[in-house]
Design an enzyme around this catalytic site. Sequence first.
Site, PDB file in Angstrom:
ATOM      1  N   HIS A   1       0.796  -1.220   0.000  1.00 51.91           N
ATOM      2  CA  HIS A   1       0.000   0.000   0.000  1.00 51.91           C
ATOM      3  C   HIS A   1       0.829   1.270   0.000  1.00 51.91           C
ATOM      4  CE1 HIS A   1      -2.714  -3.145   1.939  1.00 51.91           C
ATOM      5  NE2 HIS A   1      -2.904  -3.126   0.645  1.00 51.91           N
TER       6      HIS A   1
HETATM    7  C1  LIG Z   1      -1.247  -7.874  -4.211  1.00 52.06           C
HETATM    8  C2  LIG Z   1      -2.122  -6.746  -3.787  1.00 52.06           C
HETATM    9  C3  LIG Z   1      -3.105  -6.933  -2.798  1.00 52.06           C
HETATM   10  C4  LIG Z   1      -3.933  -5.907  -2.417  1.00 52.06           C
HETATM   11  N1  LIG Z   1      -4.887  -6.136  -1.472  1.00 52.06           N
HETATM   12  C5  LIG Z   1      -5.678  -5.117  -1.073  1.00 52.06           C
HETATM   13  C6  LIG Z   1      -6.704  -5.306  -0.103  1.00 52.06           C
HETATM   14  O1  LIG Z   1      -6.910  -6.402   0.424  1.00 52.06           O
HETATM   15  N2  LIG Z   1      -7.463  -4.244   0.255  1.00 52.06           N
HETATM   16  C7  LIG Z   1      -7.283  -3.019  -0.290  1.00 52.06           C
HETATM   17  O2  LIG Z   1      -7.990  -2.081   0.088  1.00 52.06           O
HETATM   18  N3  LIG Z   1      -6.340  -2.816  -1.212  1.00 52.06           N
HETATM   19  C8  LIG Z   1      -5.536  -3.830  -1.623  1.00 52.06           C
HETATM   20  N4  LIG Z   1      -4.593  -3.607  -2.568  1.00 52.06           N
HETATM   21  C9  LIG Z   1      -4.517  -2.294  -3.177  1.00 52.06           C
HETATM   22  C10 LIG Z   1      -5.561  -2.150  -4.261  1.00 52.06           C
HETATM   23  O3  LIG Z   1      -5.405  -3.152  -5.216  1.00 52.06           O
HETATM   24  C11 LIG Z   1      -5.439  -0.778  -4.884  1.00 52.06           C
HETATM   25  O4  LIG Z   1      -5.591   0.189  -3.865  1.00 52.06           O
HETATM   26  C12 LIG Z   1      -6.501  -0.475  -5.913  1.00 52.06           C
HETATM   27  O5  LIG Z   1      -6.747  -1.542  -6.779  1.00 52.06           O
HETATM   28  C13 LIG Z   1      -6.061   0.741  -6.687  1.00 52.06           C
HETATM   29  O6  LIG Z   1      -7.030   1.114  -7.622  1.00 52.06           O
HETATM   30  P1  LIG Z   1      -6.675   2.205  -8.707  1.00 52.06           P
HETATM   31  O7  LIG Z   1      -7.881   2.340  -9.552  1.00 52.06           O
HETATM   32  O8  LIG Z   1      -6.128   3.406  -8.046  1.00 52.06           O
HETATM   33  O9  LIG Z   1      -5.452   1.588  -9.504  1.00 52.06           O
HETATM   34  P2  LIG Z   1      -5.356   0.229 -10.329  1.00 52.06           P
HETATM   35  O10 LIG Z   1      -6.383  -0.731  -9.927  1.00 52.06           O
HETATM   36  O11 LIG Z   1      -3.959  -0.209 -10.276  1.00 52.06           O
HETATM   37  O12 LIG Z   1      -5.729   0.695 -11.795  1.00 52.06           O
HETATM   38  C14 LIG Z   1      -4.881   1.482 -12.549  1.00 52.06           C
HETATM   39  C15 LIG Z   1      -4.992   1.042 -13.977  1.00 52.06           C
HETATM   40  O13 LIG Z   1      -4.278   1.983 -14.754  1.00 52.06           O
HETATM   41  C16 LIG Z   1      -3.586   1.320 -15.762  1.00 52.06           C
HETATM   42  N5  LIG Z   1      -2.474   2.174 -16.160  1.00 52.06           N
HETATM   43  C17 LIG Z   1      -1.354   2.456 -15.451  1.00 52.06           C
HETATM   44  N6  LIG Z   1      -0.560   3.270 -16.130  1.00 52.06           N
HETATM   45  C18 LIG Z   1      -1.175   3.538 -17.305  1.00 52.06           C
HETATM   46  C19 LIG Z   1      -0.848   4.331 -18.426  1.00 52.06           C
HETATM   47  N7  LIG Z   1       0.300   5.019 -18.484  1.00 52.06           N
HETATM   48  N8  LIG Z   1      -1.710   4.368 -19.468  1.00 52.06           N
HETATM   49  C20 LIG Z   1      -2.880   3.677 -19.420  1.00 52.06           C
HETATM   50  N9  LIG Z   1      -3.227   2.901 -18.382  1.00 52.06           N
HETATM   51  C21 LIG Z   1      -2.398   2.849 -17.327  1.00 52.06           C
HETATM   52  C22 LIG Z   1      -3.161   0.016 -15.146  1.00 52.06           C
HETATM   53  O14 LIG Z   1      -2.903  -0.962 -16.125  1.00 52.06           O
HETATM   54  C23 LIG Z   1      -4.350  -0.304 -14.257  1.00 52.06           C
HETATM   55  O15 LIG Z   1      -5.276  -1.121 -14.907  1.00 52.06           O
HETATM   56  C24 LIG Z   1      -3.768  -4.632  -2.982  1.00 52.06           C
HETATM   57  C25 LIG Z   1      -2.799  -4.427  -3.953  1.00 52.06           C
HETATM   58  C26 LIG Z   1      -1.988  -5.461  -4.367  1.00 52.06           C
HETATM   59  C27 LIG Z   1      -0.946  -5.191  -5.408  1.00 52.06           C
END
Ligand SMILES: Cc1cc2nc3c(=O)[nH]c(=O)nc-3n(C[C@H](O)[C@H](O)[C@H](O)COP(=O)(O)OP(=O)(O)OC[C@H]3O[C@@H](n4cnc5c(N)ncnc54)[C@H](O)[C@@H]3O)c2cc1C
Lengths: 590, 239
Positions: free
Chosen positions: A517
Amino acid sequence: MKNVRPKADVVIVGLGWCGSLIAEELTRAGLNVVAVERGPWFETATDFPPSIDTDELRWDTRRSMLLPPAVETTTFRNNITQKALPSRDWNLNEMGYNVGGSGTHWAGMAWRFTPFDLQPYTQTVARYGKEQIVKGLILQDWGVTYDELEPFYDRFEKIAGVSGKAGKLNGQVVEDGNPFEGNRSSEYPLPPLEGMRLTDLFRDAAKSLGQHPFMVPAGQASKAYVNPLGVRMGPCTYCGYCLYYGCGNFSKSSPNACVIPALMQRENFTVLTESAVTRINKAEDGKTVTGVTYIDRNGQEWEQPAGIVVLSAFQMQNVRMLLLSKIGKPYDPVSKTGVVGRAYSFQTVSGATLFFEDEYLNQFIGAGALSQQVDDWNGDNFDHTGKGFIGGAGILVVARGARPIGNADALPPNTPRWGKDWKKAYTHAFQNGTFIFGQGTSYSHEDYYLDLDPEYKDSNGNPLLRVTYDYNENDRRSAKFVEDRSVEIGKAMGAKLVLGTNATTTSYSPYSFASDHTIGGAVMGEDPKTSVLNRYQQSWDAHNLFVLGASSFPNNAGYNPTGTIGALSLWTAKAILEQYLKNPGPLVKV
Amino acid sequence: MKRREFLSSIAVLGVSTTIPLAKAQEVKGGQPWEPGKVDTRPLAQPRQGGLQYLTQHEFDTVGAIAERFIPADELSVSGKEAGCATFVDRQLAGDFGKASSTYRLGRFVKGTAEQGPQEAQTPAERYRVGLAALDASTQKQFSKNFAELSGDQQDQVLHAMEAGKFDLGPNVETKVFFELLLQNVREGFLSDPIYGGNKDMASWKMIGFPGARYDFRDLIPKKGQKLNIIPTSLIDNSL
Ligand SMILES: Cc1cc2nc3c(=O)[nH]c(=O)nc-3n(C[C@H](O)[C@H](O)[C@H](O)COP(=O)(O)OP(=O)(O)OC[C@H]3O[C@@H](n4cnc5c(N)ncnc54)[C@H](O)[C@@H]3O)c2cc1C
Ligand code: SF4
């Protein structure tokens, strides 16, 4: 010559939780939305059926669903005197790489932060005075309060189909819930998951110590469920192939299961897959942005013009994209001025490893977030007077499935790592070994930050993000405190061997055991001198740019982040629809 | 590495079996999937017999190491009998051996322990160099290749490697190479049999892991009990 696509009302960069939640709100209101996503399309029925999913080597050990460092990684150093080097192999800074983002493979712990977590400065000073704040710590309020966010947390939980039990409902404390949580306006949409032997042992031990254990809110559907978007989820089968895997049962809360099926029915929504955004394009007046530039899977460069740009590409990537696009003033750790990359932080993890003598914990049965926790030592739930730190940790056990490969070194100290003795010890530990995880708060520090690496580049030739980070004094003190509490609980659980663990006794490394995180770097706040975004996650520098994700967090709570980024995304969607569209411009005047 | 070479290493990603393949570039008006037309991408099917990367001699050496790491006893067959060397051979021929997922652009500079491995060589290359260096060193000390040593001598060498006290010459960091061997042999012993190791699910039977099962709801009430579940795998369903 650059190829130009037709202009959209809104372009969204990255289709994870943040991107898909806001896309759902904005398309429902009739806006024409294009999402640009770097990863490929994923489909539950074809990519995660039980005959593909149940494979530790492929999904967990080799992390086949995640962004390969070959495509992009970060460079890392502990402090500014060192040369940062690329993290070449899989490490803690792991990012999603498909439609659905990290929400496809996350563990599903679906928390709210507490009122304190969103106003740590005001509340710390009010209770203890400024002296409580360790030197160099960056402590600031978020500009949005828990009460303002509550309806959006509620909506996120209903969309995600979260299984849990309220602890504080309409002002009343509810038994067996978490009495320390912020007040809730309604119960979780689904009852908690079933407990396991491990969670029962923890619950009974914590109770015997006078603490308040509860089932962690879980993004695994405890029953069949239809969410407010009309999407169906099946009941979780406790398969244990959850964290790092997709879910073949439509049971794990994810953008793929809960949002995208509804989104894809909308005529005014398009997603461009395998298309990596390289820049946010600035207008000539310097006050707005005009859209994004991206590279498609054939290496062709495109422009997607749009009236509003939503950056939702994950915490690290959001910060990197702002730096690459030269939006906002980068942080300078020497003069301590500038904001982009400032207030980067992580999570302070400590706890205990336990070995029982004669248990059948059967840890292969479980789910990503199947946990019991106590919050007695989290946030500001206990008196810190004289303790020399602020914050603490949620302390938990988790029955999330067993990993034959991943746990092969989880053995009592001095056990051989191979040979007959290893086999014997592992056979015993596989049923009898487990751990208590103290997922701690973290407050940013002025020495640690994100910027662009001067040397190393990604596969498109753009600079990698450089991480300069180590644990600070507040982290070390709180981690020690939490380690001691974890050992007490472990002993009360009746484990034969209880060993404290503490990530902060050494320097931070992206390869050491901790959490995933990462937060901050483009934080929200009340003052443009100390934040990149205002309280609506709107850029102070370009009013038609909104940045969603944990990059907005000035500090980390002793919880996982996603419930809060989900709530904030919905909060921003409402601000766009109800305020910004009528009167485009800064939503907060300074 | 030059940009061109790097791009071709990325191209390896595109054709690999475990990293997402392209499906649709512009998705609109529903999900690009029709009921009844599931196009599940199976893993590459294990090839019967024949080596994919290792030479016969290297394969025998890895087998000898697997036999020491996981000796046969009342708990299970040995790592060699479980197919760990076959597993290693196939891994080295695939994405893992080619380091398809790792960041491989220069410069390669040795950093602090916190900064993690800065390996210029791929795992496949490291095996080739490391196994040859191992034989060269045992030749010097015992006048034999590693695989020809007695079990006790092999243990002695492996213990010394683990402690970083066995010199494998200027091109191999002994401890780092040892860790790679141990990691891969264990993976071969403990992963699904579809990858060539864990024959007859020997390790899963040993530790009591049920393998590729997806529904445990009926067992939840049996908390804390020995469950004696017959394991199942992706390839060798013994039910
Ligand atoms: C192994 C693991 C376990 C986790 N477990 C938990 C949990 O139990 N509880 C919890 O609250 N959180 C957990 N998290 C954190 C959680 O997954 C994230 O907080 C959340 O998914 C983030 O959402 P987001 O939309 O910000 O980013 P993301 O879900 O990462 O989405 C971002 C998207 O943007 C895309 N992207 C990136 N750069 C570019 C670019 N330059 N151009 C176009 N597209 C791009 C990526 O491919 C991705 O699909 C965990 C994370 C991991 C890695
Ligand atoms: S544990 Fe439940 S939610 Fe997780 S993958 Fe298995 S069935 Fe899906």
